[in-house]
Design a protein around this motif. Sequence first.
Motif: not given
Lengths: 317, 317
Positions: B56, B244, B266-269, B279
């Motif tokens: 995050t 995240n 939410i940090v979405h990679h 994810d």
Amino acid sequence: FWLSPLACAQSDPLPSWNDGATKSAITEFIARVTTEGGSNYVAPAERIAVFDNDGTLWSEQPVYFQFAFAIDRVKAMAPEHPEWKDSEPFRSIFAGDVKGALASGKKGVAEIMAVTHAGMTTDAFAGTVRDWIATARHPKFARPYDELIYQPMVELLAYLRANGFKTFIVSGGGVEFMRPWVENAYGIPPEQVVGTSGMVTYELNGDKPVLKKEAKIEFIDDGPGKPVGINRFIGRRPIFAAGNSDGDLQMLQWTTLNDGPRFALIVHHTDAEREFSYDRESQVGKLDKALDEAPGRGWTVVDMKSDWKTVYPAAKQ
Amino acid sequence: FWLSPLACAQSDPLPSWNDGATKSAITEFIARVTTEGGSNYVAPAERIAVFDNDGTLWSEQPVYFQFAFAIDRVKAMAPEHPEWKDSEPFRSIFAGDVKGALASGKKGVAEIMAVTHAGMTTDAFAGTVRDWIATARHPKFARPYDELIYQPMVELLAYLRANGFKTFIVSGGGVEFMRPWVENAYGIPPEQVVGTSGMVTYELNGDKPVLKKEAKIEFIDDGPGKPVGINRFIGRRPIFAAGNSDGDLQMLQWTTLNDGPRFALIVHHTDAEREFSYDRESQVGKLDKALDEAPGRGWTVVDMKSDWKTVYPAAKQ
Ligand SMILES: [Ca+2]
Ligand SMILES: [Ca+2]
């Protein structure tokens, strides 16, 4: 606009403290650590001050105020617990015999604390604390408990903050018992309160998350637990600590036995007339080893009777 | 002196965020809660923002950076532990086979963490963390780990603080592993770091008090432990939370499922090129349930690839 530097220098930040060695020790320490370029200068981020609560910021006699709260809660909860009528320690409480309840020992006290401090949500518990603070009265002074705070210590907290210190409570008392009222009383926000805590569990009921208080101690913030609590919650070593009993001994050691300028203060309860007088023999707030250690360590001992001009703030209307 | 109100209004507090729905959602929320007299105004004292750390605020691949630290410590400590040569998980580590070490399961990982995170004083441990941060390099980016922080999130933290928020880390990582470097990296002081912690004991050796780290977990600040940690350390309910992974699910629920204005991010990679893409299937930072819950709850999901202009700050010299 109207304050000249001279007027500022002359206004007394500690008006409820009598002039003398104790007050001078405090003001000289603050001057030393805040003088930029001085050999004892401490950067603001490191100006951490920790205060015990019971007997250091407010009174603690004839019984810890949190125990008085628990006693009142037992009485309020009694109608839902008919089974308490015939068993100790509850029978003694209903008979108005707090000493009898205490005579039930650690097990009885633990039971009183468990039934009054667990089994509800954190929000519900905070509500009962706020209600009690608003309505309960101290047996000797007939005042709300949150008016039995020490005016000189409230001034000391404000004086430290005005000089860049971050002030924390580090108390053996319950953290959830203190947080609802200490901000208003001392200017210390909830996130700067370290205390004894019970286990709490998270539950999501439909779309409503709650935290439930369990009848299990998680951490005892007393004695050697105080440096541990300081490390866990604050993560910095304080340079200023205040306490009043042997439960603060390790916190005072941890604060002062290190390099750089450091200050420890012990509130000695010497004023039977305006407050209470007790130390080495007291069941509550026993001060013995820390009093012996104070002179050799250079800790400042406050003689409440001679050092404090007033003890409590004036009554609110 | 030279800044007109217009210039102030035009300067972008989040220059590393691309314009779009995500950035607007953030700036509109901040405007709402800080507009005095508005129906969504929140007093500064209640502006509590909590941030997960791994994934995050900084990267967490290919392994949690704290685990990379532990691996490096095992190698550094090897000369004093000849007995490790012939036993797992150490043998795999010495062979450069981190996956093999992880294959030893929870027990092996716990042993690696115990030998590298316990048996020394808190001060000594902080020293090894600082040394590692100064010298270790990430395998993919060949940069110090504390340069692999997310520039857009650093800007978001500063933006929140400029708007009266108090910013906290609430991480599953070790609190003593984070405190030595997060202040410099994120502007978050040690006393605003909540994390997983081990038991610590106080010892007075002559006139030298120390806190010793024990090989026993005291608190796991992950999943349902995050609201518990927030309650224990902060004592207020946040109005802004960022995470995240599913380990943040309960923290996001606790922050948002309540009255008043609330924000979850939410940090979405999604950026395999500039960072990593993972994810639902990831061993590290698995994001599955929280991603499903986000739309219904009104949580803002950051698409790293499209929402972030840059990922990491420019390299220091
Ligand atoms: Ca005390
Ligand atoms: Ca994470």
